[in-house]
Design an enzyme around this catalytic site. Structure first.
Site, short mmCIF file in Angstrom:
data_model
loop_
_atom_site.label_atom_id
_atom_site.label_comp_id
_atom_site.label_asym_id
_atom_site.label_seq_id
_atom_site.Cartn_x
_atom_site.Cartn_y
_atom_site.Cartn_z
N SER A 292 64.67 106.10 -28.03
CA SER A 292 65.03 107.36 -26.90
C SER A 292 65.33 106.86 -26.27
O SER A 292 65.82 107.98 -24.90
CB SER A 292 63.96 108.67 -27.31
OG SER A 292 62.56 107.73 -26.63
N LYS B 258 59.40 107.32 -21.27
CA LYS B 258 60.40 108.22 -20.88
C LYS B 258 60.86 108.04 -19.43
O LYS B 258 60.82 107.65 -18.66
CB LYS B 258 60.05 110.16 -21.26
CG LYS B 258 59.87 109.82 -22.48
CD LYS B 258 61.03 109.98 -23.20
CE LYS B 258 60.23 110.05 -24.85
NZ LYS B 258 61.33 110.08 -25.57
#
Length: 192
Positions: A65, A107
């Site tokens: 991701s 993230k």
């Protein structure tokens, strides 16, 4: 031994005593050296644990991701001190606990407390302004809309750089600043 094969008693005793004292001194020195080595080794382990627990920690990236910025399997060094001295900034790559399963996730902070954040036709919008993100893989994001949402005080909004395949604050909401484990310091592997 003296002349003619005779022994000199006092000289022999002196030599034997000197030999015993040297042996005792050598053993005491060896014991002190061993104690120093053990103490140094124990101190190094304690320091390593303190550094790892409070200063920096290696973290492995699971999943893709954060591609293309961080490939799956990358080994990162995470700074655990920065957020004790300053608030997160937009663009910081952070590690936090995944609220869904308790594992670690990596993230990017895209919005901070008080920001309005959304995605408009695949483009990140913060406070109504398009954000240029050269590091983001927006493949397949055309026609994708999200928000806008207001980030509450004490929270940040996190997104993965591979937006279409990332489970992030769009799924689990903003993350408390206190829940951030650290900030990316450097990539240890792969090099470059």
């Amino acid at each position: 031994m003296g002349r003619g094969g005779r022994r000199c008693g006092p000289l022999t005793e002196t030599i034997e005593i000197a030999g015993d004292e040297a042996g005792v001194d050598r053993r005491a020195h060896d014991d002190r050296t061993t104690i120093r080595r053990v103490a140094w080794f124990a101190g190094a382990i304690v320091l390593l644990l303190l550094v790892r627990g409070f200063v920096a920690e290696p973290v492995r990236v699971h999943g893709d991701s954060m591609e293309p910025t961080l490939p799956a399997g990358a080994l990162l060094l995470v700074d655990k001190v920065t957020f004790h001295t300053r608030d997160p900034h937009r663009g910081d790559v952070v590690v936090t606990t995944d609220p869904r399963n308790g594992g670690s996730i990596v993230k990017r902070v895209v919005a901070i407390a008080g920001d309005s954040v959304g995605i408009d036709d695949g483009v990140l919008m913060v406070n109504g302004v398009k954000v240029i993100e050269s590091y983001v893989d927006n493949t397949g994001m055309e026609g994708y809309y999200f928000g806008p949402d207001l980030v509450p005080s004490g929270y940040v909004f996190l997104l993965g750089d591979k937006r279409l395949d990332s489970v992030d604050s769009r799924a689990f909401g903003p993350v408390a600043v206190d829940d951030l484990d650290g900030k990316l310091l450097t990539t240890l592997w792969p090099p470059g």
